[in-house]
Design a protein around this motif. Structure first.
Motif, short mmCIF file in Angstrom:
data_model
loop_
_atom_site.label_atom_id
_atom_site.label_comp_id
_atom_site.label_asym_id
_atom_site.label_seq_id
_atom_site.Cartn_x
_atom_site.Cartn_y
_atom_site.Cartn_z
N TYR A 1 0.82 -1.22 0.00
CA TYR A 1 0.00 0.00 0.00
C TYR A 1 0.85 1.27 0.00
O TYR A 1 0.61 2.19 -0.78
CB TYR A 1 -0.95 0.00 1.20
CG TYR A 1 -2.16 -0.88 0.98
CD1 TYR A 1 -3.34 -0.36 0.47
CD2 TYR A 1 -2.11 -2.25 1.27
CE1 TYR A 1 -4.45 -1.17 0.25
CE2 TYR A 1 -3.20 -3.06 1.04
CZ TYR A 1 -4.37 -2.51 0.54
OH TYR A 1 -5.46 -3.32 0.31
N PHE A 2 1.84 1.35 0.88
CA PHE A 2 2.61 2.58 1.01
C PHE A 2 3.82 2.63 0.06
O PHE A 2 4.42 3.69 -0.11
CB PHE A 2 3.08 2.76 2.46
CG PHE A 2 2.00 3.31 3.35
CD1 PHE A 2 1.81 4.67 3.46
CD2 PHE A 2 1.20 2.46 4.09
CE1 PHE A 2 0.83 5.19 4.28
CE2 PHE A 2 0.21 2.96 4.92
CZ PHE A 2 0.01 4.34 5.01
N LYS A 3 4.19 1.47 -0.50
CA LYS A 3 5.33 1.40 -1.42
C LYS A 3 6.56 2.08 -0.81
O LYS A 3 6.99 1.70 0.27
CB LYS A 3 4.94 1.98 -2.78
CG LYS A 3 3.81 1.18 -3.45
CD LYS A 3 3.46 1.74 -4.80
CE LYS A 3 2.51 0.81 -5.56
NZ LYS A 3 1.24 0.57 -4.83
N ASP A 4 7.12 3.08 -1.48
CA ASP A 4 8.33 3.72 -0.97
C ASP A 4 8.02 5.07 -0.30
O ASP A 4 8.90 5.92 -0.18
CB ASP A 4 9.35 3.92 -2.09
CG ASP A 4 8.81 4.78 -3.23
OD1 ASP A 4 7.60 5.10 -3.21
OD2 ASP A 4 9.59 5.14 -4.13
N VAL A 5 6.78 5.25 0.16
CA VAL A 5 6.37 6.51 0.78
C VAL A 5 6.53 6.42 2.29
O VAL A 5 6.01 5.49 2.92
CB VAL A 5 4.92 6.86 0.42
CG1 VAL A 5 4.48 8.15 1.13
CG2 VAL A 5 4.77 7.03 -1.09
N TYR A 6 7.23 7.38 2.87
CA TYR A 6 7.41 7.48 4.32
C TYR A 6 7.12 8.91 4.76
O TYR A 6 7.14 9.84 3.95
CB TYR A 6 8.85 7.10 4.71
CG TYR A 6 9.23 5.68 4.39
CD1 TYR A 6 9.09 4.67 5.34
CD2 TYR A 6 9.72 5.34 3.13
CE1 TYR A 6 9.43 3.36 5.04
CE2 TYR A 6 10.06 4.04 2.83
CZ TYR A 6 9.91 3.05 3.78
OH TYR A 6 10.25 1.75 3.48
N GLN A 7 6.84 9.08 6.04
CA GLN A 7 6.60 10.41 6.59
C GLN A 7 7.79 10.79 7.47
O GLN A 7 8.01 10.19 8.52
CB GLN A 7 5.30 10.41 7.42
CG GLN A 7 4.11 9.80 6.70
CD GLN A 7 3.73 10.54 5.43
OE1 GLN A 7 3.66 11.76 5.41
NE2 GLN A 7 3.49 9.78 4.36
N HIS A 8 8.56 11.77 7.02
CA HIS A 8 9.74 12.21 7.74
C HIS A 8 9.34 13.15 8.87
O HIS A 8 8.27 13.78 8.82
CB HIS A 8 10.69 12.93 6.78
CG HIS A 8 12.05 13.21 7.34
ND1 HIS A 8 12.35 14.38 8.00
CD2 HIS A 8 13.19 12.47 7.33
CE1 HIS A 8 13.62 14.36 8.38
NE2 HIS A 8 14.15 13.20 7.99
#
Length: 499
Positions: free
Chosen positions: A219-226
Motif C-alpha cells: 500500500y505505502f510502497k516507498d512513501v514514508y513520513q519524515h
C-alpha cells in the motif's frame, strides 16, 4: 666498504621497492574486497530474481531446554528470521522447559534458497538483557523438522525444537520480497511500574499495544513520513545539540520500558472485526487482555500478579463498563522498521514526560509510515444517527454499528493528508468487516466527533478530565528519573500541542 657511508641511491631504491610492494598489496586487497562485494551483490540479486515461494511456518514446541535460572524454570521465547530480511518474535512461555507455541508465520515471495535462523532466549525481567539459550538454522524445504538447539561454543545440548514448513510457488512475483502475510498478531504491554509512577489505578492508561500489519509495503510502497522540520517539538528531539541527545536518550529508554516483552504481556491473534472491538472495551484491569483467554490458563505467578492488580482496583460495582466500548482517543504510529501498528490511549499519563507522543511510540525514528490518532464512535444500524452525542448506555453495544475514525493528527511527523485513502485501504485490508473512515486533522466532522467522544467519557463513564490528555498532577513522579535521564529534560517541551 666497511665503515663507509651508506649509498643514498641504493637506500632510496630499497625504500621505493618496499613502498611499491606495499602499494601493490593494498591495491590487490582493495581489488579483492571490491570483487568479493561484487560477487556477493550478484549472488544476492540472483537469489532475489530466482524462483520464490510463499512460506507457512508452524513453530510447534521445544523440549529439553536447560534451566538457566537459579530459582524456577525458564521463561522461553524465540526470534525467527528469514535471511535477516523479515523477523517474528514469539510469545513468552512462563516457567517451562518444554514450551508449546503452535504459532504460525506466513511470508510471501521468499527465495527458495532462503535460510531460517531461530534464536531461543529466556525472558528475564530483572536484568536489561535476556539469557541466551541457543540457536539453530535450517532451509525452508517443506516438511516437519526436529532440530538440535546449539548453545554457546558449539554445544548441542540445549534441547530440540520442532517445526513444520509448508511452501507453494508464489503467485504474485511482482509483490515485494519477504512480504509478511499474517496472521495479524498483537501484544498488549502492561507496565505496573509505569502505573505506579503515574499514580493511576487503570491498567489501560499505562498499557501500549502493538499489532503486526500485512501488506504495508504494497500500500505505502516507498512513501514514508519524515519528521516535521518546521515543528518546534520535533526540532528539539531530532536536533544535533546535547539537549536533543538527552531527549532522544529519554525517549529510547521510555519506549523500551513501555514496549518491554515480559511474562505479564497479553498476546493474541486477530481473526475478525469482533476480535478488534474486544480490545477497545474499557474499565477492565485484567493485564492479560487476551481475546478468548481464561484465568485458569495462567501460571501461578501470572495469577498472583493479576490478583495484586485486582487488589489495587476499585470494586467491581464501581467500574460497570468493563465490557463496553470505551469512549477514548488513541495515539498511533505505523512503524517504518517492522510495519507494526503501535498505539495507546492519548491521555496516558506517561506522555507527560516526553516532547512527543508519536516519537515515543516510534522509538524516536526519523520517519514512520504514518501517524495520528483514532477513536471509535457508534452509529444506528439504520443510519438514522451517528456519534456519541446520540448514544446512551441503555443501548447495548451490539445494538449499534461501530466505525473507526482515523486521522493524521501528528505534529511530529505531519503526515501527508493525500495518503489518507491509502491508510484506509491498508486498515480495510487488515481488518475486513471493520468500518473505517480516514479524515484530515482539520476536518470539522472529525473535530465534532472527537469532542462528542470526550464529552461522553466525562459525563457518563466517570473519566477524569486529566485522563483525556497528558496532565501534570500533584505528586506525579517523572517516568524519566528511574531511567537515568537528567530531570530537566523531562519537561523541556511540556505542553507541546498535538505532538
Amino acid at each position: 666498504m666497511p665503515g663507509g657511508s651508506t649509498n643514498p641511491i641504493s637506500l632510496t631504491g630499497v625504500v621505493e621497492k618496499v613502498s611499491g610492494t606495499i602499494h601493490q598489496a593494498k591495491t590487490h586487497m582493495h581489488q579483492n574486497a571490491h570483487d568479493l562485494a561484487r560477487v556477493t551483490k550478484q549472488k544476492e540479486e540472483d537469489k532475489l530474481n530466482g524462483p520464490c515461494v510463499d512460506v507457512t511456518i508452524q513453530f510447534i514446541d521445544a523440549s529439553g531446554l536447560p534451566k538457566l535460572d537459579v530459582v524456577g524454570a525458564s521463561d522461553p521465547y524465540f526470534v525467527a528470521k528469514l535471511d535477516d530480511r523479515v523477523s517474528m518474535v514469539s510469545t513468552v512461555k512462563t516457567k517451562s522447559l518444554t514450551p508449546e507455541w503452535n504459532e504460525t508465520w506466513r511470508v510471501k515471495n521468499v527465495p527458495e534458497t532462503a535460510e531460517l535462523r531461530v534464536e531461543i532466549l529466556d525472558k528475564d525481567t530483572d536484568t536489561p538483557h535476556d539469557d541466551y539459550i541457543g540457536k539453530f538454522k535450517t532451509n525452508i524445504e517443506a516438511g516437519e523438522q526436529e532440530l538440535e538447539i546449539q548453545g554457546p561454543l558449539f554445544r548441542k545440548d540445549r534441547g530440540i525444537f520442532r517445526l513444520k514448513i509448508e511452501t507453494r510457488p508464489s503467485t504474485v512475483p511482482a509483490e515485494p520480497k519477504y512480504l509478511f502475510d499474517g496472521p495479524i498478531r498483537y501484544s498488549r504491554h502492561f507496565s505496573p511500574l509505569v502505573g505506579k509512577l503515574t499514580n493511576l489505578d487503570d491498567a489501560r492508561l499505562y498499557s501500549t499495544w502493538k499489532m503486526y500489519l500485512v501488506d504495508v509495503p504494497v500500500y505505502f510502497k516507498d512513501v514514508y513520513q519524515h519528521w516535521n522540520v518546521n515543528y518546534k517539538a520535533a526540532q528539539s528531539i531530532f536536533g544535533s545539540g546535547p539537549t536533543s541527545l538527552a531527549i532522544r536518550a529519554g525517549i529510547h529508554a521510555g519506549h523500551k520500558m513501555l514496549y518491554a516483552r515480559s511474562t505479564s504481556n497479553g498476546f493474541g491473534v486477530i481473526q475478525s472485526a469482533e476480535d478488534v472491538m474486544k480490545l477497545f472495551e474499557g474499565g477492565s484491569l485484567d493485564p492479560k487482555g487476551i481475546v478468548g483467554s481464561d484465568r485458569e490458563d495462567l501460571s501461578q505467578e501470572e495469577r498472583r500478579k493479576l490478583e495484586e492488580v485486582d487488589a489495587r482496583a476499585a470494586p467491581t460495582e464501581e467500574r460497570p463498563f468493563a465490557h463496553r466500548i470505551k469512549p477514548a482517543v488513541y495515539t498511533y504510529i505505523i512503524s517504518a522498521q517492522d510495519d507494526s501498528l503501535r498505539f495507546s490511549e492519548t491521555g496516558a499519563a506517561f506522555f507527560v514526560d516526553f516532547a512527543s507522543k508519536h516519537a515515543l511510540h516510534a522509538d524516536c525514528a526519523e520517519q514512520v509510515r504514518y501517524s495520528g490518532e483514532f477513536h471509535l464512535r457508534p452509529r444506528a444500524k439504520d443510519g438514522s444517527w451517528c456519534g456519541w452525542q446520540n448514544f446512551n448506555d441503555s443501548m447495548p453495544d451490539t445494538s449499534v454499528d461501530w466505525e473507526v475514525l482515523i486521522d493524521n493528527n501528528s505534529g511530529t511527523y505531519s503526515p501527508d493528508k493525500a495518503m489518507l485513502p491509502t491508510l484506509k485501504g491498508l486498515i480495510d485490508c487488515n481488518f475486513p468487516g471493520l468500518d473505517v473512515m480516514a479524515l484530515d486533522r482539520e476536518d470539522e466532522e472529525l473535530k465534532k466527533s472527537l469532542d462528542a467522544c470526550r464529552d461522553y467519557a466525562l459525563k457518563y463513564r466517570g473519566v477524569k478530565a486529566e485522563h483525556l490528555q497528558p496532565h501534570q498532577q500533584e505528586g506525579l513522579k517523572s517516568l524519566l528519573k528511574p531511567l537515568g535521564v537528567v530531570g530537566k529534560v523531562a519537561h523541556l517541551q511540556q505542553g507541546a500541542e498535538n505532538s
